[in-house]
Design an enzyme around this catalytic site. Structure first.
Site, PDB file in Angstrom:
ATOM      1  N   LYS A   1       0.718  -1.145  -0.053  1.00 22.82           N
ATOM      2  CA  LYS A   1      -0.038   0.029   0.002  1.00 22.82           C
ATOM      3  C   LYS A   1       0.765   1.373  -0.071  1.00 22.82           C
ATOM      4  CE  LYS A   1      -3.999  -2.082   1.846  1.00 22.82           C
ATOM      5  NZ  LYS A   1      -4.946  -2.511   2.709  1.00 22.82           N
TER       6      LYS A   1
ATOM      7  N   ASN B   1      -5.187   2.021  -1.434  1.00 20.62           N
ATOM      8  CA  ASN B   1      -5.839   0.701  -1.829  1.00 20.62           C
ATOM      9  C   ASN B   1      -6.417   0.588  -3.051  1.00 20.62           C
ATOM     10  OD1 ASN B   1      -8.140   1.691  -1.269  1.00 20.62           O
ATOM     11  ND2 ASN B   1      -8.872  -0.093   0.132  1.00 20.62           N
TER      12      ASN B   1
ATOM     13  N   GLY C   1      -0.791  -2.640  14.900  1.00 22.12           N
ATOM     14  CA  GLY C   1      -0.160  -2.507  13.666  1.00 22.12           C
ATOM     15  C   GLY C   1      -0.128  -1.140  13.171  1.00 22.12           C
TER      16      GLY C   1
ATOM     17  N   ASN D   1       2.775  -1.395  18.190  1.00 22.62           N
ATOM     18  CA  ASN D   1       3.539  -2.044  17.042  1.00 22.62           C
ATOM     19  C   ASN D   1       4.621  -2.902  17.643  1.00 22.62           C
ATOM     20  OD1 ASN D   1       3.047  -2.397  14.274  1.00 22.62           O
ATOM     21  ND2 ASN D   1       5.010  -1.215  13.890  1.00 22.62           N
TER      22      ASN D   1
ATOM     23  N   GLY E   1     -13.146  -9.236   9.571  1.00 24.85           N
ATOM     24  CA  GLY E   1     -12.851  -7.800   8.694  1.00 24.85           C
ATOM     25  C   GLY E   1     -13.923  -8.058   7.439  1.00 24.85           C
TER      26      GLY E   1
HETATM   27  P1  NDP Z   1       0.918  -4.139   6.179  1.00 25.34           P
HETATM   28  O1  NDP Z   1       1.710  -5.305   5.476  1.00 25.34           O
HETATM   29  O2  NDP Z   1       0.826  -2.804   5.478  1.00 25.34           O
HETATM   30  O3  NDP Z   1       1.017  -3.947   7.588  1.00 25.34           O
HETATM   31  C1  NDP Z   1       1.177  -5.128   8.271  1.00 25.34           C
HETATM   32  C2  NDP Z   1       1.394  -4.693   9.816  1.00 25.34           C
HETATM   33  O4  NDP Z   1       1.750  -5.986  10.628  1.00 25.34           O
HETATM   34  C3  NDP Z   1       2.750  -4.066   9.970  1.00 25.34           C
HETATM   35  O5  NDP Z   1       2.541  -3.111  11.197  1.00 25.34           O
HETATM   36  C4  NDP Z   1       3.778  -4.975  10.806  1.00 25.34           C
HETATM   37  O6  NDP Z   1       4.592  -4.660  11.740  1.00 25.34           O
HETATM   38  C5  NDP Z   1       2.893  -6.116  11.376  1.00 25.34           C
HETATM   39  N1  NDP Z   1       3.000  -7.264  11.344  1.00 25.34           N
HETATM   40  C6  NDP Z   1       3.275  -8.097  10.244  1.00 25.34           C
HETATM   41  N2  NDP Z   1       3.851  -9.354  10.379  1.00 25.34           N
HETATM   42  C7  NDP Z   1       4.091  -9.414  11.898  1.00 25.34           C
HETATM   43  C8  NDP Z   1       4.248 -10.350  13.247  1.00 25.34           C
HETATM   44  N3  NDP Z   1       4.476 -11.429  12.694  1.00 25.34           N
HETATM   45  N4  NDP Z   1       4.313  -9.866  14.388  1.00 25.34           N
HETATM   46  C9  NDP Z   1       3.938  -8.434  14.675  1.00 25.34           C
HETATM   47  N5  NDP Z   1       3.390  -7.762  13.621  1.00 25.34           N
HETATM   48  C10 NDP Z   1       3.594  -8.084  12.233  1.00 25.34           C
HETATM   49  O7  NDP Z   1      -0.688  -4.544   5.728  1.00 25.34           O
HETATM   50  P2  NDP Z   1      -2.100  -3.799   5.655  1.00 25.34           P
HETATM   51  O8  NDP Z   1      -2.031  -2.967   6.684  1.00 25.34           O
HETATM   52  O9  NDP Z   1      -2.285  -3.481   4.432  1.00 25.34           O
HETATM   53  O10 NDP Z   1      -3.043  -5.209   6.177  1.00 25.34           O
HETATM   54  C11 NDP Z   1      -2.947  -5.737   7.161  1.00 25.34           C
HETATM   55  C12 NDP Z   1      -3.988  -6.954   7.527  1.00 25.34           C
HETATM   56  O11 NDP Z   1      -5.262  -6.292   7.452  1.00 25.34           O
HETATM   57  C13 NDP Z   1      -3.684  -7.949   6.702  1.00 25.34           C
HETATM   58  O12 NDP Z   1      -3.994  -9.163   7.253  1.00 25.34           O
HETATM   59  C14 NDP Z   1      -4.813  -7.611   5.400  1.00 25.34           C
HETATM   60  O13 NDP Z   1      -5.175  -8.772   4.583  1.00 25.34           O
HETATM   61  C15 NDP Z   1      -5.895  -7.071   6.318  1.00 25.34           C
HETATM   62  N6  NDP Z   1      -6.896  -6.163   5.714  1.00 25.34           N
HETATM   63  C16 NDP Z   1      -8.112  -6.469   5.663  1.00 25.34           C
HETATM   64  C17 NDP Z   1      -9.042  -5.696   4.920  1.00 25.34           C
HETATM   65  C18 NDP Z   1     -10.475  -5.811   4.795  1.00 25.34           C
HETATM   66  O14 NDP Z   1     -11.130  -5.089   3.940  1.00 25.34           O
HETATM   67  N7  NDP Z   1     -10.885  -6.736   5.740  1.00 25.34           N
HETATM   68  C19 NDP Z   1      -8.438  -4.261   4.248  1.00 25.34           C
HETATM   69  C20 NDP Z   1      -6.875  -4.080   4.402  1.00 25.34           C
HETATM   70  C21 NDP Z   1      -6.070  -4.809   5.270  1.00 25.34           C
HETATM   71  P3  NDP Z   1       5.970  -4.018  11.380  1.00 25.34           P
HETATM   72  O15 NDP Z   1       5.301  -2.295  11.201  1.00 25.34           O
HETATM   73  O16 NDP Z   1       6.798  -4.005  12.324  1.00 25.34           O
HETATM   74  O17 NDP Z   1       6.537  -4.180  10.094  1.00 25.34           O
END
Ligand code: NDP
Length: 284
Positions: A71, A92, A133, A157, A252
């Site tokens: 994104k 998005n 997050g 986070n 979601g």
């Molecule tokens: P991003 O990849 O932009 O962000 C992911 C976040 O998760 C980051 O803050 C990252 O932390 C954290 N993260 C990832 N892996 C881990 C882990 N193992 N332990 C701890 N923290 C972790 O994703 P999005 O914001 O785009 O999406 C997030 C989630 O929401 C996804 O599962 C996506 O499918 C879902 N989603 C659902 C939607 C819906 O319409 N229902 C719409 C948008 C998203 P760090 O900053 O430390 O890297």
């Protein structure tokens, strides 16, 4: 509508994408309105993100949705973005307007529509909120809630640099009074969970630190809401832990629905066929 030589494309970029219901919901809507457009999901490797966005121009693609983890990564390849996307540094939805790519985020507005109209008539006015997050979806949702009067937002986070930058963005770009970063590993997390009315869980996995924090404390009452942005057939471990402690937990799917409705209207400039889209993903 038959696929023929006039059929145009709409795409989803992300990785992974095989779990996504976006092709199902958008193709149902295109069919309902008789639009000769097909929506496909593409798993894109990180070094090819720029090429994927450029392909929208080269192939005259109608538009694209962008999901995790791209994104923010797509931003350098877009011609213009909305004010909200400028602030949250995430999109998005990309729309191809005669070769000019405009992008915005429907995640925050879609989420707000979901919780205010489908879950609980939720009003963020004066409320403390926790966002777990710091990715594109988290920033879009927090920005929307802050614009709508949330009193205080706790950003939880694992990476402190991203969490701090996120909280700073909320303070500088929205009217919110307080926004602060809390480490995922902070011992106070469990106590803080009790103080917030709404928790938005945006991690792509079940996080052991959050489950432990929920288990350490009685959440309070069913008036406390947790929304886990993931959707699928099974309740997530985070949702299950929260419910067991007395809170109300939702997945979601409703957010997917409302962000897709808004994206569809941006792609086509037509009113979305809401009931057909609901049926397509079995969201009632
Ligand atoms: P991003 O990849 O932009 O962000 C992911 C976040 O998760 C980051 O803050 C990252 O932390 C954290 N993260 C990832 N892996 C881990 C882990 N193992 N332990 C701890 N923290 C972790 O994703 P999005 O914001 O785009 O999406 C997030 C989630 O929401 C996804 O599962 C996506 O499918 C879902 N989603 C659902 C939607 C819906 O319409 N229902 C719409 C948008 C998203 P760090 O900053 O430390 O890297």
């Amino acid at each position: 509508m038959e696929i023929d030589a006039r059929t145009r494309l709409c795409l989803l970029f992300g990785n992974p994408v095989t779990h996504s219901l976006s092709p199902v919901i958008h193709n149902a809507a295109f069919r309902e309105l008789g639009l000769n457009i097909v929506y496909l999901a593409c798993a894109v490797e990180t070094p090819l993100v720029g090429a994927a966005v450029e392909s929208l121009r080269a192939l005259a693609v109608v538009g694209a949705n962008v999901t995790s983890p791209y994104k923010e990564a797509v931003l350098p390849y877009i011609d213009s973005i909305s004010e909200r996307s400028q602030q949250i540094q995430a999109v998005n939805t990309i729309v191809n307007r005669n070769g000019q790519l405009f992008a915005t985020s429907t995640d925050g507005t879609g989420f707000f529509h979901y919780i205010s109209s489908d879950i609980a008539g939720y009003d963020p006015g004066g409320q403390p909120v926790m966002v777990v997050g710091s990715g594109g979806a988290a920033r879009a949702i927090a920005y929307e809630l802050a614009q709508r009067g949330a009193d205080q937002i706790y950003v939880v986070n694992r990476s402190s640099d991203k969490g701090i930058a996120f909280a700073d963005m909320l303070l500088s770009a929205t009217p919110i009074r307080k926004a602060s970063f809390i480490s995922l590993y902070d011992k106070q997390l469990s106590a803080l969970l009790r103080q917030v009315k709404l928790i938005i869980y945006t991690l792509p996995v079940d996080c052991p630190e959050i489950i432990t924090a929920i288990n350490q404390n009685n959440v309070g009452s069913t008036e406390q809401l947790l929304v886990d942005l993931r959707y699928g057939n099974q309740e997530t471990a985070v949702m299950s832990a929260f419910r067991k402690k007395g809170g109300s937990a939702f997945d979601g799917l409703g957010m997917l629905f409302w962000q897709a409705v808004q994206a569809f209207e941006l792609f086509t400039e037509k009113e979305a066929p809401i009931s057909v889209m609901r049926q397509a993903i079995k969201y009632s």
